[in-house]
Design a protein around this motif. Structure first.
Motif, short mmCIF file in Angstrom:
data_model
loop_
_atom_site.label_atom_id
_atom_site.label_comp_id
_atom_site.label_asym_id
_atom_site.label_seq_id
_atom_site.Cartn_x
_atom_site.Cartn_y
_atom_site.Cartn_z
N MET A 79 54.34 58.84 20.45
CA MET A 79 55.10 59.36 21.59
C MET A 79 54.25 59.56 22.83
N GLN A 80 53.13 58.85 22.90
CA GLN A 80 52.32 58.88 24.11
C GLN A 80 52.76 57.74 25.04
N LYS A 81 52.30 57.81 26.27
CA LYS A 81 52.64 56.78 27.26
C LYS A 81 52.11 55.43 26.80
N PRO A 82 52.94 54.39 26.82
CA PRO A 82 52.48 53.07 26.40
C PRO A 82 51.31 52.59 27.27
N ASP A 83 50.42 51.83 26.66
CA ASP A 83 49.25 51.32 27.37
C ASP A 83 49.62 50.15 28.28
N ASN A 84 48.76 49.92 29.26
CA ASN A 84 48.82 48.73 30.11
C ASN A 84 50.17 48.56 30.82
N GLY A 85 50.78 49.69 31.18
CA GLY A 85 52.01 49.62 31.95
C GLY A 85 53.22 49.13 31.18
N THR A 132 40.87 66.06 28.45
CA THR A 132 41.64 64.92 28.92
C THR A 132 43.12 65.17 28.65
N MET A 133 43.94 65.05 29.68
CA MET A 133 45.36 65.29 29.53
C MET A 133 46.01 64.11 28.81
N ILE A 134 46.93 64.43 27.92
CA ILE A 134 47.67 63.40 27.22
C ILE A 134 48.89 63.03 28.04
N ALA A 135 49.07 61.74 28.32
CA ALA A 135 50.25 61.28 29.04
C ALA A 135 51.34 60.98 28.02
N CYS A 136 52.47 61.68 28.13
CA CYS A 136 53.56 61.49 27.18
C CYS A 136 54.42 60.29 27.57
N ALA A 137 55.28 59.90 26.65
CA ALA A 137 56.06 58.68 26.83
C ALA A 137 56.91 58.69 28.09
N PHE A 138 57.46 59.87 28.43
CA PHE A 138 58.35 59.97 29.58
C PHE A 138 57.73 60.86 30.65
#
Length: 441
Positions: free
Chosen positions: A133-139, A25-31
């Motif tokens: 530093m991962q992408k925030p959840d729920n948009g 599973t790819m990790i989605a980063c913050a940016f």
């Protein structure tokens, strides 16, 4: 019956192989794209100053997100809070192992700005901070802390220092203790062995990246000391031995060592006193059977220097100048690129971090976050431009009508500056044919 059994075994083998080959599973980063950051001098003197000051606990002592926590000392039965600092040379050694003490990608010139260094696991900048530093959840939007860690070297270092301090404080609840004979004194460098191991992941055999010193992948003990000069591949050592190696043999730039060497001691795995405690059978959460004595000989950390100017720490008093608060874009003609850019200038001092976002799906922001460089910070032309430019584009397929009005919000998490709102006026003009008439090709 035998044939059915063979069939079941065959299916299990196929399923097992397919699971091994299944993509992770790819990790989605913050940016979505690497934010822009500032890269300081080649000699790393700026970063060394910030690392030293951060170890003192004074860099952001009034910021609840970046201040160092109170340290702990003592054994399992008498653990208590004490006033202690981080060992500066340990923090510097970690920074070198993590990134060669660089904030930006290798293509970025020194004393200039460019894309931040981001690893596959969302590790950002000098300290390769991954926590949070991962992408925030729920948009949700990226946080101010994520912006600062990804764009500003001083905040990145502070986040790494706090992470190391928190790893120390995880003992004894979820980490073992080093120094059961020295009150687990954080002033002793050797007592940071488990915390340093934890900075990269308190992992063992069978994990994606094991750091257990008795994992067979690292060969037999004793091993040579890592030299921090590229002589040995990093994958031949557990993480904490890499850091210890850079304490023994600091990196050099132009013939100068970046810090004074210290012959910090590792646990002697030939000695049953340490080997038994560190055995793989004891590597079981919460690791209470892994508490060890302080490896000898003992080395005490130097007290960090706490006298630095704000300029040497890339801090100051940023002042914003925004080139405009509205922009018009016609989508079906060739717009001048400069007509669809917003310029952010820092007329003050230090570095000004920013991030831009919109809730309008037809507005495309090319640069998600960045930095504007103050007049007191070195900025070597032509590679360095003090101002930042936000390129705005329009996705015409998502326009709700031939003309639409949207907004972009620009935030400045370290400048005490109110959010700036930019109005985007997008419109399209299409030539329409006469109904019932068509060309045949």
């Amino acid at each position: 019956m035998k044939n059915k059994l063979l069939l079941v075994i065959f299916i299990l083998i196929v399923v097992g192989i397919s699971s091994l080959n299944r993509p992770k599973t790819m990790i989605a980063c913050a940016f979505l794209k690497n934010p822009l950051t500032y890269e300081a001098d080649k000699n790393r003197s700026t970063y060394l100053n910030i690392l030293e000051y951060s170890a003192s606990g004074k860099l952001f002592e009034d910021d609840i997100f970046f201040q160092l926590p109170t340290s702990e000392a003592g054994n399992r039965t008498n653990r208590r809070e004490i006033d202690a600092k981080l060992p500066p040379r340990l923090l510097k050694s970690i920074a070198w192992i993590e990134s060669d003490m660089l904030m930006a990608t290798s293509q970025v010139a020194y004393n200039s700005k460019g894309p931040a260094l981001v690893a596959f696991d969302c590790g950002y900048g000098i300290m390769q901070v991954t926590s949070g530093m991962q992408k925030p959840d729920n948009g949700k939007l990226v946080s101010n802390q994520q912006v600062l860690i990804g764009t500003h070297p001083s905040y990145n270092i502070a986040a790494g220092a706090k992470l190391l301090a928190n790893k120390w404080n995880q003992a004894p609840q979820s980490r073992p203790i080093v120094g059961i004979d020295t009150d687990s004194n954080p002033s002793i460098l050797e007592n940071w062995y488990y915390a340093t191991w934890s900075y990269n992941g308190f992992s063992g055999p069978g994990t994606n990246k094991s750091n257990h010193p008795l994992d067979p992948i690292f060969g037999s003990w004793p091993r040579p000391i890592y030299t921090c000069d590229g002589k040995y591949p990093k994958n031949q050592f557990p993480y904490q031995e890499l850091v210890w190696g850079c304490l023994h043999n600091p990196p050099t730039i132009k013939g100068n060592q970046l810090w004074d060497p210290v012959q910090v001691s590792l646990p002697n795995l030939s000695d049953p006193v340490y080997a038994d405690k560190l055995s793989l059978t004891n590597f079981v959460y919460p690791y209470k059977n892994m508490d060890i004595q302080t490896p000898t000989p003992v080395h005490f950390a130097k007290n960090p220097n706490s006298l630095f100017s704000s300029k040497s720490l890339l801090l100051g008093n940023p002042k914003l100048l925004l080139s405009r608060d509205n922009i018009k874009i016609q989508t079906n003609i060739g717009n001048n690129n400069e007509d669809s850019k917003i310029t952010i200038s820092n007329l003050g001092t230090g570095l000004l971090s920013w991030n831009a976002y919109t809730s309008y799906p037809w507005i495309v922001i090319e640069s998600p976050a960045g930095i504007a460089i103050g007049k007191d910070i070195e900025c070597d032309l032509p590679a360095c431009q003090r101002e930042s430019k936000i390129q705005i584009k329009i996705n015409p397929t998502l326009l709700p009508d031939a003309r639409a009005i949207g907004k972009i919000v620009v935030q400045f998490p370290n400048g005490n500056i109110v959010d700036q709102v930019i109005t985007v006026d997008a419109f399209s003009e299409f030539n329409t044919g006469i109904a019932g008439i068509s060309k045949i090709y």
